[in-house]
Design a protein around this motif. Sequence first.
Motif, PDB file in Angstrom:
ATOM      1  N   GLU A 110       7.689  -6.496  -9.867  1.00 38.25           N
ATOM      2  CA  GLU A 110       8.348  -7.743 -10.249  1.00 38.25           C
ATOM      3  C   GLU A 110       9.803  -7.653  -9.817  1.00 38.25           C
ATOM      4  N   LEU A 111      10.337  -8.746  -9.290  1.00 35.40           N
ATOM      5  CA  LEU A 111      11.689  -8.763  -8.754  1.00 35.40           C
ATOM      6  C   LEU A 111      12.421  -9.999  -9.233  1.00 35.40           C
ATOM      7  N   ALA A 112      13.721  -9.933  -9.338  1.00 39.37           N
ATOM      8  CA  ALA A 112      14.553 -11.098  -9.606  1.00 39.37           C
ATOM      9  C   ALA A 112      15.973 -10.764  -9.193  1.00 39.37           C
ATOM     10  N   GLY A 113      16.694 -11.784  -8.730  1.00 37.43           N
ATOM     11  CA  GLY A 113      18.037 -11.497  -8.265  1.00 37.43           C
ATOM     12  C   GLY A 113      18.955 -12.691  -8.302  1.00 37.43           C
ATOM     13  N   MET A 114      20.199 -12.397  -8.037  1.00 39.03           N
ATOM     14  CA  MET A 114      21.242 -13.407  -7.966  1.00 39.03           C
ATOM     15  C   MET A 114      21.649 -13.583  -6.503  1.00 39.03           C
ATOM     16  N   GLY A 115      22.154 -14.737  -6.194  1.00 40.58           N
ATOM     17  CA  GLY A 115      22.632 -14.993  -4.840  1.00 40.58           C
ATOM     18  C   GLY A 115      21.531 -15.493  -3.927  1.00 40.58           C
ATOM     19  N   THR A 116      21.930 -16.199  -2.907  1.00 38.00           N
ATOM     20  CA  THR A 116      20.998 -16.778  -1.948  1.00 38.00           C
ATOM     21  C   THR A 116      20.648 -15.756  -0.870  1.00 38.00           C
ATOM     22  N   ILE A 117      19.378 -15.641  -0.560  1.00 40.22           N
ATOM     23  CA  ILE A 117      18.922 -14.790   0.538  1.00 40.22           C
ATOM     24  C   ILE A 117      18.364 -15.700   1.620  1.00 40.22           C
ATOM     25  N   ASN A 118      18.986 -15.675   2.768  1.00 40.08           N
ATOM     26  CA  ASN A 118      18.621 -16.586   3.851  1.00 40.08           C
ATOM     27  C   ASN A 118      17.521 -16.039   4.751  1.00 40.08           C
ATOM     28  N   ASP A 119      17.334 -14.738   4.755  1.00 38.98           N
ATOM     29  CA  ASP A 119      16.352 -14.133   5.652  1.00 38.98           C
ATOM     30  C   ASP A 119      15.403 -13.264   4.842  1.00 38.98           C
ATOM     31  N   TRP A 120      14.344 -13.893   4.326  1.00 37.73           N
ATOM     32  CA  TRP A 120      13.407 -13.156   3.494  1.00 37.73           C
ATOM     33  C   TRP A 120      12.599 -12.149   4.300  1.00 37.73           C
ATOM     34  N   GLN A 121      12.399 -12.409   5.582  1.00 36.71           N
ATOM     35  CA  GLN A 121      11.616 -11.472   6.389  1.00 36.71           C
ATOM     36  C   GLN A 121      12.331 -10.121   6.506  1.00 36.71           C
ATOM     37  N   THR A 122      13.633 -10.152   6.792  1.00 35.93           N
ATOM     38  CA  THR A 122      14.384  -8.899   6.886  1.00 35.93           C
ATOM     39  C   THR A 122      14.434  -8.202   5.538  1.00 35.93           C
ATOM     40  N   THR A 123      14.649  -8.993   4.485  1.00 31.97           N
ATOM     41  CA  THR A 123      14.689  -8.414   3.136  1.00 31.97           C
ATOM     42  C   THR A 123      13.360  -7.746   2.788  1.00 31.97           C
ATOM     43  N   ASP A 176       0.815  -1.209   0.000  1.00 30.11           N
ATOM     44  CA  ASP A 176       0.000   0.000   0.000  1.00 30.11           C
ATOM     45  C   ASP A 176       0.851   1.263   0.000  1.00 30.11           C
ATOM     46  N   ARG A 177       2.181   1.098  -0.124  1.00 28.30           N
ATOM     47  CA  ARG A 177       3.100   2.232  -0.150  1.00 28.30           C
ATOM     48  C   ARG A 177       4.189   1.954  -1.182  1.00 28.30           C
ATOM     49  N   GLU A 178       4.922   2.986  -1.534  1.00 25.31           N
ATOM     50  CA  GLU A 178       5.980   2.800  -2.519  1.00 25.31           C
ATOM     51  C   GLU A 178       7.107   1.944  -1.949  1.00 25.31           C
ATOM     52  N   MET A 179       7.616   1.063  -2.790  1.00 24.23           N
ATOM     53  CA  MET A 179       8.677   0.140  -2.374  1.00 24.23           C
ATOM     54  C   MET A 179      10.041   0.658  -2.797  1.00 24.23           C
ATOM     55  N   GLN A 180      11.079   0.111  -2.176  1.00 27.77           N
ATOM     56  CA  GLN A 180      12.460   0.452  -2.517  1.00 27.77           C
ATOM     57  C   GLN A 180      13.229  -0.826  -2.817  1.00 27.77           C
ATOM     58  N   PRO A 181      13.029  -1.411  -4.005  1.00 20.41           N
ATOM     59  CA  PRO A 181      13.711  -2.670  -4.315  1.00 20.41           C
ATOM     60  C   PRO A 181      15.228  -2.483  -4.421  1.00 20.41           C
ATOM     61  N   SER A 182      15.954  -3.556  -4.203  1.00 21.48           N
ATOM     62  CA  SER A 182      17.403  -3.565  -4.371  1.00 21.48           C
ATOM     63  C   SER A 182      17.825  -4.950  -4.809  1.00 21.48           C
ATOM     64  N   CYS A 183      17.793  -5.161  -6.110  1.00 22.03           N
ATOM     65  CA  CYS A 183      18.183  -6.456  -6.670  1.00 22.03           C
ATOM     66  C   CYS A 183      18.525  -6.247  -8.142  1.00 22.03           C
ATOM     67  N   GLU A 184      18.974  -7.298  -8.810  1.00 16.74           N
ATOM     68  CA  GLU A 184      19.453  -7.150 -10.187  1.00 16.74           C
ATOM     69  C   GLU A 184      18.356  -6.720 -11.155  1.00 16.74           C
ATOM     70  N   TYR A 185      17.137  -7.154 -10.912  1.00 10.09           N
ATOM     71  CA  TYR A 185      16.023  -6.748 -11.772  1.00 10.09           C
ATOM     72  C   TYR A 185      14.828  -6.398 -10.907  1.00 10.09           C
ATOM     73  N   TRP A 186      14.231  -5.238 -11.170  1.00  8.46           N
ATOM     74  CA  TRP A 186      12.936  -4.914 -10.577  1.00  8.46           C
ATOM     75  C   TRP A 186      12.216  -3.921 -11.469  1.00  8.46           C
ATOM     76  N   ALA A 187      10.895  -4.016 -11.424  1.00  7.60           N
ATOM     77  CA  ALA A 187      10.036  -3.094 -12.166  1.00  7.60           C
ATOM     78  C   ALA A 187       8.808  -2.842 -11.319  1.00  7.60           C
ATOM     79  N   LYS A 188       8.577  -1.577 -10.948  1.00  9.15           N
ATOM     80  CA  LYS A 188       7.437  -1.270 -10.091  1.00  9.15           C
ATOM     81  C   LYS A 188       6.430  -0.394 -10.818  1.00  9.15           C
ATOM     82  N   THR A 189       5.165  -0.561 -10.424  1.00 11.13           N
ATOM     83  CA  THR A 189       4.040   0.080 -11.098  1.00 11.13           C
ATOM     84  C   THR A 189       2.999   0.468 -10.061  1.00 11.13           C
ATOM     85  N   PRO A 190       2.369   1.625 -10.202  1.00 13.09           N
ATOM     86  CA  PRO A 190       1.305   1.976  -9.255  1.00 13.09           C
ATOM     87  C   PRO A 190       0.056   1.132  -9.470  1.00 13.09           C
TER      88      PRO A 190
END
Length: 874
Positions: A728-741, A706-720
């Motif tokens: 939409e998001l996509a990235g490289m590397g393993t993320i072990n803590d999705w909650q913090t992310t 419900d608010r604007e996001m601040q993605p940080s990954c190799e690919y993202w595209a945001k739309t209102p």
Amino acid sequence: MKDLSACATRSTCPYCGVGCGVLLQPDGAGGLTVTGDPDHPANQGRLCSKGSALAETVGLSQRLLAPLVAGKETGWDHALQLVADRFRETIAEHGPDSVAFYVSGQLLTEDYYVANKLMKGFIGSANIDTNSRLCMASTVAGHKRAFGTDTVPGTYEDLDEADLVVLVGSNLAWCHPVLYQRLMAARQARGTKIIVVDPRRTASCDSADLHLPLAAGSDVALFNHLLSQIDTAGLVDVDSLTHTTGIHEALDSALADDVSVTRLNPDDIAQFCQMWMGTEKVVTIFSQGVNQSSSGSDKVNAILNCHLATGRIGKPGCGPLSVTGQPNAMGGREVGGLANMLACHLDIENADHRAAVRDFWSAPAMPEAPGLKAVDLFRAVGDGRVKALWVIHTNPVVSMPEADAVRDAIAACPFTVVSDITARTDTARLADVLLPAAAWAEKDGTVTNSDRTISRQRSVLPAPGQAREDWDILAEVGRRMGWVSAFDYQTPGEIFREYATLSGIAAKFGRDFDISGLSDLDAVGYDALQPTRWPVTATRQGGRFFADGQFYHPDGKARLLPVTWRAPAAKTEPRYPFWLNTGRLRDQWHTMTRTGMSARLSAHLPEPFLDIHPDDAHVTGINPADLVQVASPHGTSILRARITSDVTQGQVFAPIHWTGETAPSARIDAVVAAATDPVSGQPESKASVVNVTRFNAEWYGFAVSDREMQPSCEYWAKTPTKTGYRAELAGMGTINDWQTTARDLFGLPEAQTTIVEDPARGMARLAFHEHGQLVAALFISPEPVAVMRDYLATLPQVPDLLSGRAPADRPDPGPVLCSCFDVGVNTILTAIETKGLMSVEAIGEALQAGTNCGSCRPELASLLASAHQKEAAQ
């Protein structure tokens, strides 16, 4: 005309060159009601999806409200004095050509005029160019070579009277929908035939009698072949030739060309020639597919040659018609906004023309040669020749070819000023000084559309914060640089009268552009000015040009030019085997600073994509919905693959709209080569060479909030969305803590979290609540996420969100197909099945889809056909 002034203000739509009239009514709370003006000759009440959504784009959430110097708010006095001082000091130390303006077709004519006067007449440099260089410069060059001036011969009324309309490099259905609907009305009323010449199958092809998917850049060969066939058939008009020169040389070149380079079916070529030659009333509409080419000027002249040779010009229902991409691209050409022109279609290299303008302006200096065109201008910024740059209402870090090099050049420029309505553009973020400009609906002036109609744009909302109109900003800098009397304007009407007076002087040199009949408009007359097609003189108003056989070369004759097909500047090779074509979408505009604010417009095609042919996808191992990396010698871009036979084998297509603000890895002009037409300087945006490979992300995501996001990954595209944002998001590397992310993504450090995880499969689904209300969700998968996106985007009204699917009692509307009425694909398919709908008209009656601007009608027809084919197969 009907008097609606008591309840609405007449103005003009700020999008494409159709120049539609709109009726504006403020709602008293900072918003607007926008409807089409039934009395405006360009649109007669119609609006496209973008125009219909204008009221959704006037919010202040992203507005620049005060001048910024080095990122800090300041007052106008400090900001403008700094601009004036730095430009004056740079000129004193390095000369006038060390500074440059890069302006835009978003400017009103009065703004454009002041910018051109300041740079060319008082700074003394021709280093002012416009983003129309990327749009229509090849048409300007072609017109001038053929006619002697940049003259559009015909009018929109020719579409009503033509028996054949040829669309060349023009997806009229999506890029100029109101004109397309005018064409459809003519087709229904008089059986008008339509031919589309375009490498790609577009929405405009759905109603065409013939589609010619010619090889990239081969338009000259096709129209040279047509010219040779005209000659062979004895259809060259002898009377018309008395008003031209060059027919023999043009025919020699035409006969020497080989039409087989078009790679078209010979029968289709023959049918094209027969239809064109056998129809007296032919209109050839051309746009970016012709202009955006390293041989764009020759393409224009190849088309003009055929009309001149047959006398099909200047008469009702026939002639060439260039349709512009911006609301005031034509006005910019008229005031000399291009680096190689003077105001009122005068020539910068003509000493008499220069003297006339200099004397009229009482100018201290005038350049004697053209300035730097857009591509060369930014190269000069990059190598240090240009040391002070002012960018006005455009975003070259996204829109210029080789955009990464342009970004680096601006970042290194010693002093950069940007005037815009927002600080949130890729270019604005690089500015030393940011100036808050008034936006559409807040500014007053005129624009000129594609058929020479001048319309008033009128303010109905107050400029917010400290925002000022562009002519006012420019004039104040001119005064602070020492030219007080020359820029002592108080209203845009004063500027218009001066400009109209200058056009009368230009007319004495035999120029076509003459609005001297409007030079005595007082404030009341200017305010009341109705849509008016130029020329406007004591003896003439509007109409077509050239029916009388009089052209604007010194001998009064038109020129048929010998032109020869040239392949695109880039060459395919094993490393770069694909041709990249770029273009516009139906519901988006340029870099989305306006349309990107509308959830309704963004819902149609919410993510950057690459169209690729099924055979090419198979060879490269690309599957539907895969992410792909597009690479050229100049940069890379990551896009979502759409596998479709709308593009031919060896060709790919990507839209131009996404930016560092909306999808930083999808800035497609970072990939486009900066090859230019040698005559016009226009870049080749339709035929770069690229490689396409699968982007093997290690994880994929879909997020709603419900608010604007601040993605940080190799690919993202945001739309209102209507209630927030999706991404939409996509990235490289393993993320072990999705909650913090996810908390970082949504900015929700304290929200209550519900998590469903399957670490072994690399899947996670997270929902966030605040005060008992759902506020965000994230879906993660090792493959592209399979969820009902359009249903989830209705958050927070989403029960059982983590399933990712709509419950049976709440059907998913699917992706929006009709943006005007917000109708989704699934809603349409359900209606087709349950109500037995058999036509696009029936869909319109049931759901309203396709009944406003009509630009979705080709998609509706395709959906209907697919549904009936599926039903027949069952």
